[in-house]
Scaffold this motif. Structure first.
Motif, PDB file in Angstrom:
ATOM      1  N   GLN A 183      -3.761   3.395   3.409  1.00 49.02           N
ATOM      2  CA  GLN A 183      -4.448   2.901   2.216  1.00 49.02           C
ATOM      3  C   GLN A 183      -4.515   3.959   1.126  1.00 49.02           C
ATOM      4  O   GLN A 183      -4.454   3.642  -0.048  1.00 49.02           O
ATOM      5  CB  GLN A 183      -5.846   2.409   2.559  1.00 49.02           C
ATOM      6  CG  GLN A 183      -5.803   1.075   3.261  1.00 49.02           C
ATOM      7  CD  GLN A 183      -7.169   0.525   3.578  1.00 49.02           C
ATOM      8  OE1 GLN A 183      -8.109   1.274   3.807  1.00 49.02           O
ATOM      9  NE2 GLN A 183      -7.279  -0.786   3.599  1.00 49.02           N
ATOM     10  N   TYR A 184      -4.665   5.225   1.533  1.00 46.39           N
ATOM     11  CA  TYR A 184      -4.681   6.292   0.529  1.00 46.39           C
ATOM     12  C   TYR A 184      -3.339   6.407  -0.171  1.00 46.39           C
ATOM     13  O   TYR A 184      -3.271   6.845  -1.312  1.00 46.39           O
ATOM     14  CB  TYR A 184      -5.015   7.645   1.173  1.00 46.39           C
ATOM     15  CG  TYR A 184      -6.438   7.791   1.648  1.00 46.39           C
ATOM     16  CD1 TYR A 184      -7.476   7.033   1.131  1.00 46.39           C
ATOM     17  CD2 TYR A 184      -6.743   8.716   2.632  1.00 46.39           C
ATOM     18  CE1 TYR A 184      -8.771   7.191   1.578  1.00 46.39           C
ATOM     19  CE2 TYR A 184      -8.046   8.887   3.083  1.00 46.39           C
ATOM     20  CZ  TYR A 184      -9.046   8.120   2.549  1.00 46.39           C
ATOM     21  OH  TYR A 184     -10.330   8.281   2.988  1.00 46.39           O
ATOM     22  N   ASP A 185      -2.270   6.047   0.534  1.00 46.32           N
ATOM     23  CA  ASP A 185      -0.916   6.042  -0.016  1.00 46.32           C
ATOM     24  C   ASP A 185      -0.491   7.417  -0.534  1.00 46.32           C
ATOM     25  O   ASP A 185       0.219   7.523  -1.526  1.00 46.32           O
ATOM     26  CB  ASP A 185      -0.799   4.987  -1.132  1.00 46.32           C
ATOM     27  CG  ASP A 185       0.627   4.486  -1.295  1.00 46.32           C
ATOM     28  OD1 ASP A 185       1.444   4.704  -0.379  1.00 46.32           O
ATOM     29  OD2 ASP A 185       0.924   3.897  -2.342  1.00 46.32           O
ATOM     30  N   GLU A 186      -0.973   8.475   0.117  1.00 46.18           N
ATOM     31  CA  GLU A 186      -0.626   9.832  -0.301  1.00 46.18           C
ATOM     32  C   GLU A 186       0.406  10.468   0.617  1.00 46.18           C
ATOM     33  O   GLU A 186       1.002  11.477   0.278  1.00 46.18           O
ATOM     34  CB  GLU A 186      -1.878  10.715  -0.322  1.00 46.18           C
ATOM     35  CG  GLU A 186      -2.874  10.293  -1.369  1.00 46.18           C
ATOM     36  CD  GLU A 186      -4.170  11.087  -1.301  1.00 46.18           C
ATOM     37  OE1 GLU A 186      -4.324  11.912  -0.384  1.00 46.18           O
ATOM     38  OE2 GLU A 186      -5.032  10.851  -2.163  1.00 46.18           O
ATOM     39  N   MET A 187       0.578   9.893   1.806  1.00 49.31           N
ATOM     40  CA  MET A 187       1.515  10.445   2.782  1.00 49.31           C
ATOM     41  C   MET A 187       2.515   9.371   3.186  1.00 49.31           C
ATOM     42  O   MET A 187       2.174   8.188   3.243  1.00 49.31           O
ATOM     43  CB  MET A 187       0.763  10.918   4.045  1.00 49.31           C
ATOM     44  CG  MET A 187      -0.265  11.999   3.805  1.00 49.31           C
ATOM     45  SD  MET A 187      -1.347  12.259   5.247  1.00 49.31           S
ATOM     46  CE  MET A 187      -0.278  13.196   6.310  1.00 49.31           C
ATOM     47  N   ASN A 188       3.739   9.812   3.490  1.00 50.12           N
ATOM     48  CA  ASN A 188       4.689   8.840   4.023  1.00 50.12           C
ATOM     49  C   ASN A 188       4.450   8.713   5.525  1.00 50.12           C
ATOM     50  O   ASN A 188       3.674   9.463   6.115  1.00 50.12           O
ATOM     51  CB  ASN A 188       6.135   9.220   3.686  1.00 50.12           C
ATOM     52  CG  ASN A 188       6.573  10.521   4.332  1.00 50.12           C
ATOM     53  OD1 ASN A 188       6.211  10.814   5.466  1.00 50.12           O
ATOM     54  ND2 ASN A 188       7.356  11.299   3.604  1.00 50.12           N
ATOM     55  N   SER A 219       0.935  14.300  11.399  1.00 55.77           N
ATOM     56  CA  SER A 219      -0.456  14.762  11.301  1.00 55.77           C
ATOM     57  C   SER A 219      -1.332  14.243  12.435  1.00 55.77           C
ATOM     58  O   SER A 219      -2.337  14.852  12.774  1.00 55.77           O
ATOM     59  CB  SER A 219      -1.059  14.377   9.950  1.00 55.77           C
ATOM     60  OG  SER A 219      -1.354  12.995   9.914  1.00 55.77           O
ATOM     61  N   GLU A 227       4.940  11.835   7.701  1.00 57.44           N
ATOM     62  CA  GLU A 227       3.842  12.805   7.572  1.00 57.44           C
ATOM     63  C   GLU A 227       2.606  12.342   8.347  1.00 57.44           C
ATOM     64  O   GLU A 227       1.920  13.145   8.982  1.00 57.44           O
ATOM     65  CB  GLU A 227       3.491  13.026   6.101  1.00 57.44           C
ATOM     66  CG  GLU A 227       4.581  13.726   5.315  1.00 57.44           C
ATOM     67  CD  GLU A 227       4.343  13.692   3.809  1.00 57.44           C
ATOM     68  OE1 GLU A 227       4.758  14.670   3.140  1.00 57.44           O
ATOM     69  OE2 GLU A 227       3.763  12.706   3.303  1.00 57.44           O
ATOM     70  N   LEU A 241      -5.032   6.343   6.218  1.00 62.58           N
ATOM     71  CA  LEU A 241      -4.018   7.138   5.522  1.00 62.58           C
ATOM     72  C   LEU A 241      -3.014   6.253   4.790  1.00 62.58           C
ATOM     73  O   LEU A 241      -2.541   6.616   3.709  1.00 62.58           O
ATOM     74  CB  LEU A 241      -3.303   8.068   6.510  1.00 62.58           C
ATOM     75  CG  LEU A 241      -4.198   9.158   7.110  1.00 62.58           C
ATOM     76  CD1 LEU A 241      -3.469   9.899   8.223  1.00 62.58           C
ATOM     77  CD2 LEU A 241      -4.683  10.122   6.039  1.00 62.58           C
ATOM     78  N   ARG A 273       0.562  -1.632   4.734  1.00 62.49           N
ATOM     79  CA  ARG A 273       0.424  -0.940   3.442  1.00 62.49           C
ATOM     80  C   ARG A 273       0.598  -1.928   2.292  1.00 62.49           C
ATOM     81  O   ARG A 273      -0.094  -1.851   1.280  1.00 62.49           O
ATOM     82  CB  ARG A 273       1.447   0.192   3.346  1.00 62.49           C
ATOM     83  CG  ARG A 273       1.298   1.031   2.100  1.00 62.49           C
ATOM     84  CD  ARG A 273       2.287   2.170   2.070  1.00 62.49           C
ATOM     85  NE  ARG A 273       1.629   3.383   2.521  1.00 62.49           N
ATOM     86  CZ  ARG A 273       2.260   4.477   2.923  1.00 62.49           C
ATOM     87  NH1 ARG A 273       3.564   4.518   2.952  1.00 62.49           N
ATOM     88  NH2 ARG A 273       1.583   5.532   3.313  1.00 62.49           N
TER      89      ARG A 273
END
Length: 180
Positions: A130-135, A142, A138, A128, A167
């Motif tokens: 690496q996807y860098d879509e969530m802080n 999750s 979050e 997650l 990150r």
């Protein structure tokens, strides 16, 4: 087997050898009837060459089912159950006493179920990040962490890095799920 591609590969190998199956699931194949020993030997060799192994020992099979259940829990879409007590979840999912599961897993794998779950969660956190879509908040929420601090402490203990430091690395040093 730890992913849908694994299921597809096993399915293809069974079909190549004309071995009829009733169901293929992660870590589990239900055959319609027992194949001839020669076919089973060939299947075992082919699967081994692809990085799989045949398990016919009930204890080993149970450990693999436990691992698959944990992987589905952490990496799948069952995140709502991450807040359920792990022992209760595994006991209900596998229909086996948790104390027995815990003892069997520890003796077979050399680590506790809880440590295995932590390692799987950290691999999911890496993914997650690496996807860098969530802080981080979050991500913690999750994956059922009680706080960002708890996630950060556990992440640093396992990886030696903070989540933010990881990150910033922009390197992919994740482990395949079956190697965790």
């Amino acid at each position: 087997m730890v992913c849908n591609r694994c299921i597809l590969v096993v399915q293809q190998e069974l079909e190549k050898l004309d071995i009829p199956y009733a169901k293929i699931d992660l870590g589990d194949v239900e055959l319609e009837k027992a194949p001839a020993p020669e076919k089973l030997e060939v299947l075992g060799k082919q699967l081994h060459a692809l990085g799989f192994e045949l398990l016919d020992d009930k204890k080993t099979t149970l450990v693999e089912k436990l691992k698959t259940t944990v992987i589905r829990l952490i990496h799948g879409n069952e995140n709502e159950t991450l807040n359920t007590k792990l022992s209760v979840y595994l006991q209900e999912a596998l229909q086996v006493d948790y104390h027995y599961l815990s003892t069997l897993f520890s003796s077979t794998e050399g680590l506790t179920i809880e440590k295995y779950v932590i390692l799987q969660r950290i691999e999911r956190v890496k993914e997650l990040l690496q996807y860098d879509e969530m802080n981080l908040s979050e991500i913690a929420d999750s994956l059922g962490y009680s706080s960002v601090q708890h996630l950060s402490q556990q992440f640093k203990k396992v990886t030696g890095l903070t989540p933010t430091g990881y990150r910033q690395l922009k390197e992919n040093n994740r482990k395949p799920l079956d190697k965790v």
